[in-house]
Design a protein around this motif. Structure first.
Motif, PDB file in Angstrom:
ATOM      1  N   GLY A 186      69.984 -57.124 -41.062  1.00  0.00           N
ATOM      2  CA  GLY A 186      70.774 -58.342 -41.079  1.00  0.00           C
ATOM      3  C   GLY A 186      70.580 -59.248 -39.888  1.00  0.00           C
ATOM      4  O   GLY A 186      69.552 -59.222 -39.211  1.00  0.00           O
ATOM      5  N   LEU A 187      71.610 -60.055 -39.631  1.00  0.00           N
ATOM      6  CA  LEU A 187      71.518 -61.175 -38.709  1.00  0.00           C
ATOM      7  C   LEU A 187      71.323 -60.741 -37.259  1.00  0.00           C
ATOM      8  O   LEU A 187      72.119 -59.992 -36.705  1.00  0.00           O
ATOM      9  CB  LEU A 187      72.781 -62.040 -38.821  1.00  0.00           C
ATOM     10  CG  LEU A 187      72.774 -63.338 -38.013  1.00  0.00           C
ATOM     11  CD1 LEU A 187      71.633 -64.258 -38.459  1.00  0.00           C
ATOM     12  CD2 LEU A 187      74.116 -64.047 -38.157  1.00  0.00           C
ATOM     13  N   LEU A 188      70.254 -61.262 -36.679  1.00  0.00           N
ATOM     14  CA  LEU A 188      69.974 -61.113 -35.258  1.00  0.00           C
ATOM     15  C   LEU A 188      69.710 -62.516 -34.738  1.00  0.00           C
ATOM     16  O   LEU A 188      68.928 -63.262 -35.331  1.00  0.00           O
ATOM     17  CB  LEU A 188      68.745 -60.221 -35.033  1.00  0.00           C
ATOM     18  CG  LEU A 188      68.338 -59.975 -33.583  1.00  0.00           C
ATOM     19  CD1 LEU A 188      69.407 -59.153 -32.853  1.00  0.00           C
ATOM     20  CD2 LEU A 188      66.995 -59.255 -33.520  1.00  0.00           C
ATOM     21  N   LEU A 189      70.384 -62.891 -33.658  1.00  0.00           N
ATOM     22  CA  LEU A 189      70.197 -64.213 -33.065  1.00  0.00           C
ATOM     23  C   LEU A 189      69.262 -64.107 -31.874  1.00  0.00           C
ATOM     24  O   LEU A 189      69.372 -63.175 -31.067  1.00  0.00           O
ATOM     25  CB  LEU A 189      71.540 -64.798 -32.622  1.00  0.00           C
ATOM     26  CG  LEU A 189      72.589 -64.985 -33.712  1.00  0.00           C
ATOM     27  CD1 LEU A 189      73.888 -65.527 -33.107  1.00  0.00           C
ATOM     28  CD2 LEU A 189      72.098 -65.897 -34.816  1.00  0.00           C
TER      29      LEU A 189
ATOM     30  N   ASP B  52      73.312 -66.415 -44.830  1.00  0.00           N
ATOM     31  CA  ASP B  52      73.114 -67.341 -45.941  1.00  0.00           C
ATOM     32  C   ASP B  52      72.036 -66.796 -46.873  1.00  0.00           C
ATOM     33  O   ASP B  52      72.147 -65.691 -47.337  1.00  0.00           O
ATOM     34  CB  ASP B  52      72.839 -68.762 -45.441  1.00  0.00           C
ATOM     35  CG  ASP B  52      74.005 -69.276 -44.569  1.00  0.00           C
ATOM     36  OD1 ASP B  52      75.161 -68.980 -44.914  1.00  0.00           O
ATOM     37  OD2 ASP B  52      73.740 -69.932 -43.553  1.00  0.00           O
ATOM     38  N   GLN B  53      70.960 -67.543 -47.095  1.00  0.00           N
ATOM     39  CA  GLN B  53      69.941 -67.104 -48.061  1.00  0.00           C
ATOM     40  C   GLN B  53      68.709 -66.482 -47.414  1.00  0.00           C
ATOM     41  O   GLN B  53      67.704 -66.264 -48.089  1.00  0.00           O
ATOM     42  CB  GLN B  53      69.508 -68.299 -48.931  1.00  0.00           C
ATOM     43  CG  GLN B  53      70.638 -68.961 -49.703  1.00  0.00           C
ATOM     44  CD  GLN B  53      71.362 -67.988 -50.616  1.00  0.00           C
ATOM     45  OE1 GLN B  53      70.733 -67.226 -51.344  1.00  0.00           O
ATOM     46  NE2 GLN B  53      72.687 -67.993 -50.584  1.00  0.00           N
ATOM     47  N   LEU B  54      68.770 -66.179 -46.122  1.00  0.00           N
ATOM     48  CA  LEU B  54      67.611 -65.582 -45.453  1.00  0.00           C
ATOM     49  C   LEU B  54      67.295 -64.210 -46.038  1.00  0.00           C
ATOM     50  O   LEU B  54      68.171 -63.365 -46.172  1.00  0.00           O
ATOM     51  CB  LEU B  54      67.875 -65.416 -43.953  1.00  0.00           C
ATOM     52  CG  LEU B  54      67.827 -66.656 -43.086  1.00  0.00           C
ATOM     53  CD1 LEU B  54      68.218 -66.301 -41.652  1.00  0.00           C
ATOM     54  CD2 LEU B  54      66.445 -67.282 -43.108  1.00  0.00           C
ATOM     55  N   GLN B  55      66.050 -63.993 -46.349  1.00  0.00           N
ATOM     56  CA  GLN B  55      65.592 -62.695 -46.831  1.00  0.00           C
ATOM     57  C   GLN B  55      65.069 -61.882 -45.638  1.00  0.00           C
ATOM     58  O   GLN B  55      64.764 -62.437 -44.588  1.00  0.00           O
ATOM     59  CB  GLN B  55      64.486 -62.885 -47.880  1.00  0.00           C
ATOM     60  CG  GLN B  55      64.973 -63.550 -49.152  1.00  0.00           C
ATOM     61  CD  GLN B  55      66.084 -62.742 -49.816  1.00  0.00           C
ATOM     62  OE1 GLN B  55      65.901 -61.582 -50.147  1.00  0.00           O
ATOM     63  NE2 GLN B  55      67.251 -63.371 -50.002  1.00  0.00           N
ATOM     64  N   PRO B  56      64.938 -60.569 -45.777  1.00  0.00           N
ATOM     65  CA  PRO B  56      64.443 -59.759 -44.666  1.00  0.00           C
ATOM     66  C   PRO B  56      63.102 -60.282 -44.142  1.00  0.00           C
ATOM     67  O   PRO B  56      62.191 -60.579 -44.917  1.00  0.00           O
ATOM     68  CB  PRO B  56      64.277 -58.365 -45.287  1.00  0.00           C
ATOM     69  CG  PRO B  56      65.253 -58.348 -46.413  1.00  0.00           C
ATOM     70  CD  PRO B  56      65.260 -59.753 -46.953  1.00  0.00           C
TER      71      PRO B  56
END
Length: 193
Positions: free
Chosen positions: A47-50, A167-171
């Motif tokens: 998942g999300l990493l900034l 949102d819609q980001l895929q791996p």
């Protein structure tokens, strides 16, 4: 102007650009010099990493002082009852001390990409999806919290950090946002006598 890169980290990827052991890193997916992770996400989490090119932004996102909420979708073993959910909401005691209270609710299975390798399934043991929001970032904290209430984590996906979401980001995909931050106030250094 600061850049913020929102990356959907795949399972099995380290939250760093190099690894002496040859494991998969961010370098396979991100070819942008000068950006660094603002926080971490375990190798076996997704998942999300900034990432950012600005030290002030990195500090504001990653430092526990700012208590930026992080929301996870967590597949756990079994079906947590009201007392297990309440324990998470109140904060559970871990070996490094009690956690801050979390927001938690049972959710329907989110619409996610397949994980490779897939989560092990046992026909005799049901699983449940939780949405869990915490405001601290201890090592493997969510996994330790669910284990403390006897519902081990099987899959962990970070969906949101503060106002930023997958949102819609895929791996393996990322998008870049530009941030306009006010300059830090200037502090004059004390005069030497």
């Amino acid at each position: 102007m600061a850049s913020l890169l929102l990356f959907n980290k795949p399972f099995g990827v380290l939250s760093q650009f190099t690894d002496a052991e040859g494991r998969e890193t961010l370098a396979r997916y991100i070819d942008r010099p000068g950006v660094y992770p603002a926080g971490r996400l375990d190798r076996d989490s997704e998942g999300l990493l900034l990432l950012t090119n600005d030290g002030q932004v990195q500090h504001q996102i990653a430092h526990p002082l700012h208590k930026l909420p992080k929301t996870y979708w967590v597949q756990v073993e079994g079906e947590p009852d009201k007392s297990a959910l309440q324990a998470l909401r109140q904060g559970v005691r871990l070996n490094d001390g009690p956690t801050r209270p979390a927001k938690v609710k049972v959710i329907s299975e989110p619409s996610l990409w397949p994980r490779h390798p897939p989560v092990r399934a046992r026909k005799s043991v049901p699983t449940t999806w939780l949405e869990l929001t915490i405001t601290e970032g201890r090592n493997r904290q969510v996994r330790r919290m669910t284990a403390a209430v006897d519902h081990p984590t099987l899959r962990l996906v970070r969906a949101r950090i503060g106002t930023w979401g997958l949102d819609q980001l895929q791996p393996g995909e990322y998008r870049v946002e530009r941030l306009h931050l006010p300059k830090a106030p200037f502090k004059a250094s004390p005069r030497k006598r």
